[in-house]
Scaffold this motif. Structure first.
Motif, mmCIF file in Angstrom:
data_model
loop_
_atom_site.group_PDB
_atom_site.id
_atom_site.type_symbol
_atom_site.label_atom_id
_atom_site.label_comp_id
_atom_site.label_asym_id
_atom_site.label_seq_id
_atom_site.Cartn_x
_atom_site.Cartn_y
_atom_site.Cartn_z
ATOM 1 N N ASN A 109 48.600 13.863 -45.290
ATOM 2 C CA ASN A 109 49.817 14.143 -44.527
ATOM 3 C C ASN A 109 49.627 13.977 -43.017
ATOM 4 N N SER A 110 48.379 13.940 -42.568
ATOM 5 C CA SER A 110 48.117 13.692 -41.142
ATOM 6 C C SER A 110 47.880 12.213 -40.865
ATOM 7 N N GLY A 111 47.784 11.408 -41.906
ATOM 8 C CA GLY A 111 47.518 9.986 -41.701
ATOM 9 C C GLY A 111 46.048 9.685 -41.492
ATOM 10 N N VAL A 112 45.193 10.607 -41.901
ATOM 11 C CA VAL A 112 43.747 10.404 -41.763
ATOM 12 C C VAL A 112 43.282 9.409 -42.825
ATOM 13 N N THR A 113 42.335 8.549 -42.447
ATOM 14 C CA THR A 113 41.888 7.516 -43.387
ATOM 15 C C THR A 113 40.965 8.098 -44.462
ATOM 16 N N TYR B 97 52.313 10.578 -48.095
ATOM 17 C CA TYR B 97 52.591 12.018 -48.040
ATOM 18 C C TYR B 97 52.358 12.618 -49.423
ATOM 19 N N LEU B 98 51.715 13.768 -49.439
ATOM 20 C CA LEU B 98 51.477 14.488 -50.692
ATOM 21 C C LEU B 98 52.165 15.843 -50.590
ATOM 22 N N ALA B 99 53.174 16.049 -51.439
ATOM 23 C CA ALA B 99 53.909 17.314 -51.435
ATOM 24 C C ALA B 99 53.577 18.072 -52.710
ATOM 25 N N THR B 100 53.367 19.369 -52.576
ATOM 26 C CA THR B 100 53.085 20.162 -53.765
ATOM 27 C C THR B 100 54.345 20.904 -54.174
ATOM 28 N N LYS B 101 54.550 20.974 -55.488
ATOM 29 C CA LYS B 101 55.738 21.659 -56.031
ATOM 30 C C LYS B 101 55.485 23.172 -56.048
ATOM 31 N N PRO B 102 56.452 24.018 -55.819
ATOM 32 C CA PRO B 102 57.831 23.639 -55.521
ATOM 33 C C PRO B 102 57.933 22.997 -54.144
ATOM 34 N N VAL B 103 58.622 21.862 -54.110
ATOM 35 C CA VAL B 103 58.696 21.078 -52.875
ATOM 36 C C VAL B 103 59.652 21.747 -51.887
ATOM 37 N N ASP B 104 59.177 21.902 -50.661
ATOM 38 C CA ASP B 104 60.041 22.366 -49.575
ATOM 39 C C ASP B 104 60.852 21.150 -49.117
ATOM 40 N N LEU B 105 62.135 21.117 -49.473
ATOM 41 C CA LEU B 105 62.932 19.913 -49.217
ATOM 42 C C LEU B 105 63.069 19.597 -47.735
ATOM 43 N N GLN B 107 60.856 20.131 -45.447
ATOM 44 C CA GLN B 107 59.598 19.468 -45.051
ATOM 45 C C GLN B 107 59.562 18.041 -45.562
ATOM 46 N N LEU B 108 60.059 17.853 -46.777
ATOM 47 C CA LEU B 108 60.058 16.505 -47.363
ATOM 48 C C LEU B 108 60.991 15.572 -46.578
ATOM 49 N N PHE B 109 62.200 16.056 -46.265
ATOM 50 C CA PHE B 109 63.127 15.238 -45.466
ATOM 51 C C PHE B 109 62.484 14.872 -44.135
ATOM 52 N N SER B 110 61.881 15.878 -43.521
ATOM 53 C CA SER B 110 61.268 15.673 -42.208
ATOM 54 C C SER B 110 60.155 14.624 -42.297
ATOM 55 N N ALA B 111 59.329 14.731 -43.337
ATOM 56 C CA ALA B 111 58.218 13.785 -43.490
ATOM 57 C C ALA B 111 58.735 12.372 -43.733
#
Lengths: 141, 139
Positions: A109-113, B97-105, B107-111
């Protein structure tokens, strides 16, 4: 081709390739500095966030090796994310105490390689980085 | 945008939420369906995929196929079953991006917004290790 053009071309391809190393442990910094220099990179070292950010305004980097903890727990991830934003093609490695789901998620999520564990010797980390490099990172040109 | 999840309630909710934000959303309820969608020439700006569907970690196949697409979409993996192995594979294939469930929507929109904006501003920013730069695209 004129001599001037030849010189310009040579300068283009022999430009220094710089790596930022951010770690609060001076011994680790020195080790990474030695390893990166041996690999032909110019290492710029920083022990705190302020120095690291200042270095990012003054140099063009193609690699960063950042400790996950610089001044306080986890600030290395934020620095890695900023580094990725500033240098989108660079290779960004973060050194973590252990590899967990959380650290891998932070890396993604930080874009780290890539993440490497702190118990790995600097020469092993640098070797592993060079094995992972692709032409997209620019360092292999 | 392509949203992939074997739970219809999740795809439907996410579709509704993203459509409210102006996205055109297509859904798939399996890896196989997602791979067909990715393989038949559709261009997506973002692909959001579950990890465990018809098989464990099969969402990584969707992510891999999406990463091979040209131009590569933003790839998001959502899972309730992240472990060191599948997260490591996701990192190595440069999932965005890796989101863990339950997904905070939120945060997901923002990402997703951030990743799409970054790609618009600088296509090279999305090629952490891919070999070709991405052309500018409209959302």
């Amino acid at each position: 081709m004129s001599a001037r053009k030849q010189v310009a071309g040579r300068q283009k391809y022999s430009r220094e390739r710089k790596a930022l190393v951010v770690h609060r442990d001076m011994h680790a910094l020195m080790n990474y500095q030695t390893q990166l220099s041996a690999a032909g990179l110019v290492p710029i070292i920083a022990r705190d966030l302020g120095t690291a950010l200042a270095a990012m305004t003054q140099h063009f980097f193609e690699m960063a090796i950042i400790s996950a903890q610089i001044n306080e727990g986890g600030d290395g991830w934020a620095l890695g994310g900023v580094f990725r934003m500033v240098f989108p093609r660079a290779y960004v490695a973060v050194i973590t105490p252990a590899t967990t789901v959380e650290t891998l998620q932070m890396a993604i999520n930080s874009g780290v390689t890539q993440v490497y564990e702190a118990n790995k010797a600097p020469n092993e980390v640098v070797d592993a980085i060079f094995q992972e490099l692709t032409p997209a990172h620019g360092l292999l040109q | 945008m392509l949203i992939v999840d074997d739970e219809e309630s999740i795809t439907r909710t996410m579709q509704m939420m993203f459509e409210e934000r102006g996205f055109t959303v297509q859904t798939a309820c399996s890896c196989a369906e997602a791979l067909r969608a990715l393989g038949n020439g559709h261009k997506y700006d973002a692909v959001i995929t579950d990890l465990n569907m018809e098989a464990e970690d099969i969402g990584l196949e969707v992510a891999r196929a999406a990463k091979r697409a040209t131009p590569a979409p933003v790839v998001v993996v959502c899972t309730g079953y992240a472990n060191v192995n599948n997260a490591r594979v996701a990192l190595d294939m440069h999932v965005d991006y890796l989101a863990t469930k339950p997904v905070d929507l939120d945060q997901l929109f923002s990402a997703v917004d951030r990743l799409l904006a970054r790609r618009r501003d600088d296509p090279a920013s999305m090629m952490r290790a891919s070999k070709s730069a991405l052309p500018r695209r409209e959302i």
